[in-house]
Scaffold this active site. Structure first.
Site, short mmCIF file in Angstrom:
data_model
loop_
_atom_site.label_atom_id
_atom_site.label_comp_id
_atom_site.label_asym_id
_atom_site.label_seq_id
_atom_site.Cartn_x
_atom_site.Cartn_y
_atom_site.Cartn_z
N HIS A 1 92.92 -39.95 -18.43
CA HIS A 1 93.28 -38.56 -18.74
C HIS A 1 94.78 -38.37 -18.53
O HIS A 1 95.35 -38.96 -17.60
CB HIS A 1 92.47 -37.60 -17.86
N GLU B 1 96.40 -36.12 -17.19
CA GLU B 1 96.77 -35.66 -15.84
C GLU B 1 96.81 -36.84 -14.86
O GLU B 1 97.65 -36.88 -13.95
CB GLU B 1 95.79 -34.57 -15.37
N ASN C 1 85.13 -31.47 -18.81
CA ASN C 1 85.92 -32.03 -17.71
C ASN C 1 86.30 -30.87 -16.80
O ASN C 1 87.17 -30.07 -17.12
CB ASN C 1 87.17 -32.71 -18.29
N GLU D 1 93.50 -36.87 -27.21
CA GLU D 1 93.93 -35.60 -26.64
C GLU D 1 95.45 -35.48 -26.71
O GLU D 1 96.16 -36.02 -25.83
CB GLU D 1 93.52 -35.53 -25.17
N LYS E 1 87.70 -31.01 -13.90
CA LYS E 1 88.91 -31.26 -13.10
C LYS E 1 88.68 -30.87 -11.63
O LYS E 1 87.56 -31.01 -11.14
CB LYS E 1 90.10 -30.53 -13.71
N GLY F 1 95.23 -27.59 -22.36
CA GLY F 1 95.43 -26.44 -21.48
C GLY F 1 96.50 -25.46 -21.96
O GLY F 1 96.90 -24.58 -21.21
N SER G 1 92.41 -27.70 -25.88
CA SER G 1 92.22 -26.27 -26.16
C SER G 1 91.07 -25.96 -27.12
O SER G 1 91.16 -25.02 -27.91
CB SER G 1 93.53 -25.65 -26.66
C1 PEP Z 1 91.40 -31.70 -20.98
O1 PEP Z 1 91.95 -31.50 -19.90
O2 PEP Z 1 90.95 -32.82 -21.25
C2 PEP Z 1 91.32 -30.62 -21.94
C3 PEP Z 1 90.99 -30.87 -23.16
O3 PEP Z 1 91.63 -29.37 -21.43
P1 PEP Z 1 91.63 -28.00 -22.25
O4 PEP Z 1 90.32 -27.92 -23.01
O5 PEP Z 1 91.75 -26.93 -21.20
O6 PEP Z 1 92.78 -28.05 -23.18
#
Ligand code: PEP
Length: 253
Positions: A99, A101, A10, A171, A12, A177, A217
């Site tokens: 997501h 966000e 992703n 998630e 973003k 992040g 992460s």
């Molecule tokens: C995400 O935004 O879906 C995500 C998993 O980000 P990150 O890998 O940076 O934690």
């Protein structure tokens, strides 16, 4: 037959035209297609303006391109929005919905997520649907009820046929992040819980078949342990998917 592991990048709101196209060309140059794609499905989600060219670059390869969002109306006066019909017209058949966000920054509630889910499925667009609890939820040990509620309000309004077009991405919001992943034990327990509630709702066949990805992460050092844990069918990767060396290592792990 072993289920293919699904790796989703992703991106973003990162990468311009040049950065997007050179990443994809290099990725396809360095990847050993036969070796990787026989047991993995790799999906990259660039920004809207570059979906078309990304799809053209990946034509004839096994790499798939996804959109990061979709609007729930067919067409009309919805300034700035993108429809299922538009995505289909440029050959995009996969979309990320829900997501954290989108939920937190753009205030997408479960009612609108359900509508987005339904319009995507109506157009036979595969959905990577994200769910996850906050840090506070987990601290209060409410993570399981929160996840069940998120599924009840959205995915569990889908028919058995519709479910076949959906991947779940678990998630935990506190792991996105932040550099701190959930522990393997936390991941395994939650994925088992999710599979069990699919089992109760849709039976054995669907619950075994549905892919449940973990996101939060993942990096090139922890990817293998996470992605090959019990009940984990792949990973959704943000930050570490933006560095080609790291993403290649994740995909090859
Ligand atoms: C995400 O935004 O879906 C995500 C998993 O980000 P990150 O890998 O940076 O934690």
């Amino acid at each position: 037959m072993m289920k293919k592991k699904i790796i989703v990048a992703n991106w973003k709101m990162n990468y311009d035209l040049h950065e997007t196209t050179s990443f994809l060309r290099n990725f396809l140059k360095y990847i050993n297609e036969k070796k990787i794609f026989h047991n993995k499905e790799v999906i990259i989600a660039p920004s809207f303006p570059f979906l078309h060219i990304s799809n053209q670059i990946s034509q004839g390869t096994s790499l798939k391109i996804a959109a990061q969002n979709i609007y729930f109306k067919e067409k009309g006066s919805y300034t700035g929005e993108i429809s299922a019909y538009m995505l289909k017209s440029i050959g995009i058949n996969i979309v990320i919905i829900g997501h954290s966000e989108r939920r937190n920054i753009f205030f997408e509630d479960e009612n609108s997520l359900l509508k987005k889910l339904k319009i995507a499925l109506k157009h036979k667009i595969k959905v990577i649907f994200c769910i996850g609890e906050t840090y506070e939820d987990r601290n209060k040990n409410n993570q399981y009820s929160i996840i069940e509620k998120q599924l009840n309000n959205t995915i569990f309004n889908c028919s058995t046929d519709e479910i076949k077009l959906i991947h779940i991405a678990y998630e935990p919001i506190w792991a996105i992040g932040t550099g701190s992943t959930a522990t393997i034990n936390q991941i395994k327990k939650m994925h088992k819980f999710i599979r069990n509630i699919f089992n109760k709702k849709y039976g054995n066949f669907i619950s075994n078949k549905i892919s449940i990805l973990y996101g939060g992460s993942i990096n090139h050092l922890n990817a293998k342990d996470i992605i090959y844990s019990d009940n984990v069918d792949g990973g959704l990767i943000g930050k570490s998917s933006l560095k080609i060396e790291q993403f290649l290592k994740i995909v090859q792990s």
